[in-house]
Design an enzyme around this catalytic site. Structure first.
Site, PDB file in Angstrom:
ATOM      1  N   SER A  36       0.838  -1.219   0.000  1.00  0.00           N
ATOM      2  CA  SER A  36       0.000   0.000   0.000  1.00  0.00           C
ATOM      3  C   SER A  36       0.863   1.257   0.000  1.00  0.00           C
ATOM      4  O   SER A  36       0.603   2.204  -0.746  1.00  0.00           O
ATOM      5  CB  SER A  36      -0.868   0.043   1.262  1.00  0.00           C
ATOM      6  OG  SER A  36      -1.941  -0.815   1.160  1.00  0.00           O
ATOM      7  N   GLY A  53      -6.293  -3.536  -7.332  1.00  0.00           N
ATOM      8  CA  GLY A  53      -7.407  -2.652  -6.967  1.00  0.00           C
ATOM      9  C   GLY A  53      -6.915  -1.287  -6.539  1.00  0.00           C
ATOM     10  O   GLY A  53      -7.540  -0.257  -6.826  1.00  0.00           O
ATOM     11  N   ASP A  67      -7.118  -7.109   5.334  1.00  0.00           N
ATOM     12  CA  ASP A  67      -6.441  -8.088   4.466  1.00  0.00           C
ATOM     13  C   ASP A  67      -5.957  -9.326   5.220  1.00  0.00           C
ATOM     14  O   ASP A  67      -5.418 -10.258   4.614  1.00  0.00           O
ATOM     15  CB  ASP A  67      -5.250  -7.423   3.756  1.00  0.00           C
ATOM     16  CG  ASP A  67      -5.721  -6.417   2.714  1.00  0.00           C
ATOM     17  OD1 ASP A  67      -6.879  -6.524   2.261  1.00  0.00           O
ATOM     18  OD2 ASP A  67      -4.941  -5.517   2.365  1.00  0.00           O
ATOM     19  N   ARG A 110      -3.576 -13.692  -1.344  1.00  0.00           N
ATOM     20  CA  ARG A 110      -3.675 -13.914   0.109  1.00  0.00           C
ATOM     21  C   ARG A 110      -4.350 -15.244   0.444  1.00  0.00           C
ATOM     22  O   ARG A 110      -4.033 -15.864   1.460  1.00  0.00           O
ATOM     23  CB  ARG A 110      -4.394 -12.740   0.772  1.00  0.00           C
ATOM     24  CG  ARG A 110      -3.645 -11.430   0.567  1.00  0.00           C
ATOM     25  CD  ARG A 110      -3.956 -10.373   1.589  1.00  0.00           C
ATOM     26  NE  ARG A 110      -3.563  -9.066   1.089  1.00  0.00           N
ATOM     27  CZ  ARG A 110      -2.323  -8.601   1.071  1.00  0.00           C
ATOM     28  NH1 ARG A 110      -1.332  -9.325   1.565  1.00  0.00           N
ATOM     29  NH2 ARG A 110      -2.061  -7.408   0.572  1.00  0.00           N
TER      30      ARG A 110
END
Ligand code: S3P
Length: 439
Positions: A33, A104, A325, A398
Site C-alpha cells: 500500500s 485494486g 487483508d 492472500r
C-alpha cells in the site's frame, strides 16, 4: 496435453507438513500500500523521489508502469527506484488504456488522480479487476465534477475518464475504504477549494501520511479529513517499511507450531493496520514488539512470535478496517484454535481479489474444518488437526499464501492449484517459508 492443463500444472504447488518448529529472523518485502503511494506521490511532486525497499510484487509494478505510460521517468538504480516528478502538470495522456492488472489500489487511486488531469484516460485490468465494484469511486468523483464512466455502464472496469475542472465537496463515505478515500484525496489535491470527507471507520491512512511527508497539508480529526486543492508537493526519499500483511503469514504459522521462535524485522505497524496483532494476542499468541521507530512517517517495529496453542475469538465490527487483508490467514489460525472463531461485519471480503468468504470457506471445508458463513460473517470451528487435501486459491494471493501456511500445519499436506499468484504482493514468500522451516 492441452495448453490449459500445462499452465495449471506450472502454477500448482504441494506444501508438505512440517516436522519441526519454525525458527529464524526474516524481513518481509516493503509494504504494498505504501509503495503504490510512494510511486504516485513521487510522480505528482516536483523533483526527485527515491524509493527504497519496493516489494517487487506485480501490483506495485502496475503502478510504476502506469506512470511511465503517463510520461514520468522512473528508473531503477540498484535497489532504489528513482522517480523524476514534474508535478501534476508534467503528466501527459497515455497512449492506450492503462492496464492495472490485478491491482485494486492502482485502478482506484489512478481513477482519482486522472479525474483531475485535462485529457482522456482509460483504466482496465484483469478478470478479477473487471468484477470488482468501481461505482464506489465513480460516485464521489462525479460529485467533484469528474467525467468518469464505466465503459459498459454496469459500474465495473474498464473506466473512461475525461479529466479536469474539479471542485471541492463534502462527502460522507458509505463504506470504510482507503482506496476510495485515497482516490478522493488525489482528486481533491487538484480541485478548486476544500474537500471534506467523513469515513464510517478509520481506514488505513498512508495517503494522509504521505501528503504530509511530501510537504503538503491535510487536516485529520478522527474520521473527518479535510484537504485543500492547489498544494505543491516536493520529491522525497521514502524508505518503505516491511508489509504487515505479508508478515502476518509467518506470525500465524509460528504462533500455531509449539516450540517455534520467529522474528520478523522492520514491520510497518501503523495503528490503522495492526488489527492482526491485537487479534492474535486475544487468541493467546505470544507476540513481542521491540525496537519501535519511525520510517516515512510510519511506525515500524520488530515482531517476535513464539509458538503455542491458540483459542477462538470473536472479531467484532470495530476491527474490520484495521484487519481487512488479514482475515484469510486469521481463518487458518481460527481453524486450529480451541473453540469457535467468529468474524462479524466482513461483507467487504466478498469484493477483494476473490470473494474471500467463499474462497476460505471452500478451502477450509476441503481440509476437514467446519465453517459456517453468511453474506457478511464467518464462524470457524477449530479442529485438532487439518486433514490435508486440494485447495483452490481463486488466483488470490492472500488465499494462496494462507493455504500454504495451512499445508505446513496440516496432517497430509495441501495441494494448491495456483501458488504463483503469491507474487502479486510477495514474490519471495515460498523462499522465506523454506528458510524458517529448514533452519
Ligand atoms: C488498500 C486498501 C484496502 C485493502 C487493499 C489495499 C490500499 O482496500 O484491502 O488490499 O492500499 O488502500 P479497500 O480500500 O477496498 O478496503
Amino acid at each position: 496435453m492441452r495448453p490449459g492443463r500445462r499452465f495449471r500444472k506450472v502454477n500448482m504447488k504441494r506444501i508438505e507438513p512440517i516436522d519441526r518448529p519454525l525458527k529464524g529472523t526474516i524481513a518481509v518485502p516493503g509494504d504494498k500500500s505504501i509503495a503504490h503511494r510512494a510511486v504516485i506521490f513521487g510522480s505528482i511532486a516536483q523533483g526527485r523521489t527515491r524509493i527504497f525497499n519496493l516489494s517487487g510484487g506485480e501490483d506495485n509494478s502496475r503502478t510504476v508502469r502506469a506512470f511511465r505510460q503517463l510520461g514520468v521517468e522512473i528508473e531503477r538504480d540498484g535497489d532504489v527506484l528513482c522517480v523524476a516528478g514534474k508535478g501534476f502538470a508534467g503528466l501527459r495522456q497515455a497512449d492506450g488504456a492503462i492496464d492495472c492488472g490485478n491491482s485494486g489500489t492502482t485502478i482506484r487511486l489512478m481513477s482519482g488522480l486522472l479525474s483531475g488531469l485535462p485529457f482522456h484516460s482509460e483504466l482496465d485490468g484483469d478478470a478479477s479487476i473487471r468484477q470488482r465494484p468501481m461505482q464506489r469511486v465513480i460516485d464521489p468523483l462525479t460529485k467533484m465534477g469528474a467525467r468518469i464512466h464505466s465503459k459498459s455502464g454496469n459500474g465495473l472496469a474498464p473506466l473512461e475518464i475525461d479529466g479536469g475542472g474539479l471542485h471541492g465537496m463534502s462527502y460522507k463515505m458509505p463504506i470504510a475504504s482507503a482506496q476510495v478515500k485515497s482516490a478522493i484525496l488525489l482528486a481533491a489535491l487538484q480541485a478548486d477549494g476544500e474537500t471534506r470527507i467523513e469515513e464510517p471507520q478509520r481506514s488505513r491512512d498512508h495517503t494522509e501520511v504521505m501528503i504530509r511527508g511530501f510537504g503538503g497539508a491535510v487536516n485529520v480529526d478522527g474520521v473527518q479529513i479535510g484537504v485543500n486543492g492547489g498544494q505543491s508537493l516536493r520529491g522525497q526519499d521514502v524508505r518503505i517499511p516491511g508489509d504487515i500483511s505479508s508478515a502476518a503469514f509467518f506470525l500465524v504459522a509460528a504462533a500455531l507450531v509449539p516450540g517455534s521462535d520467529v522474528t520478523v524485522r522492520n514491520v510497518g505497524c501503523n495503528p490503522t493496520r495492526d488489527g492482526i496483532i491485537e487479534i492474535l494476542r486475544a487468541m493467546g499468541a505470544k507476540l513481542g514488539l521491540s525496537n519501535e521507530r519511525a520510517e516515512a512517517g510510519e511506525r515500524v517495529v520488530d515482531i517476535r512470535v513464539t509458538g503455542g496453542t491458540l483459542r477462538g475469538v470473536d472479531v467484532g465490527p470495530e476491527l474490520v478496517a484495521r484487519t481487512i487483508d488479514e482475515y484469510p490467514i486469521l481463518a487458518i489460525a481460527g481453524a486450529l484454535a480451541e473453540g469457535v472463531t467468529r468474524f462479524a461485519d466482513v461483507k467487504e471480503l466478498r469484493f477483494k481479489e476473490s470473494d474471500r468468504i467463499a474462497a476460505m470457506t471452500e478451502g477450509l471445508q476441503n481440509l476437514g474444518v467446519k465453517v459456517e458463513s453468511t453474506e457478511d460473517s464467518m464462524a470457524i470451528h477449530g479442529a485438532a488437526k487439518l486433514t490435508g487435501g486440494a485447495v483452490r486459491s481463486f488466483a488470490d494471493h492472500r488465499v494462496a499464501m494462507s493455504f500454504a501456511v495451512a499445508g505446513l500445519v496440516s496432517a497430509g499436506g495441501v495441494e494448491l492449484d495456483d501458488a504463483r499468484c503469491a507474487s502479486i504482493s510477495f514474490p519471495t514468500f515460498f523462499d522465506l517459508m523454506e528458510q524458517i522451516c529448514l533452519h
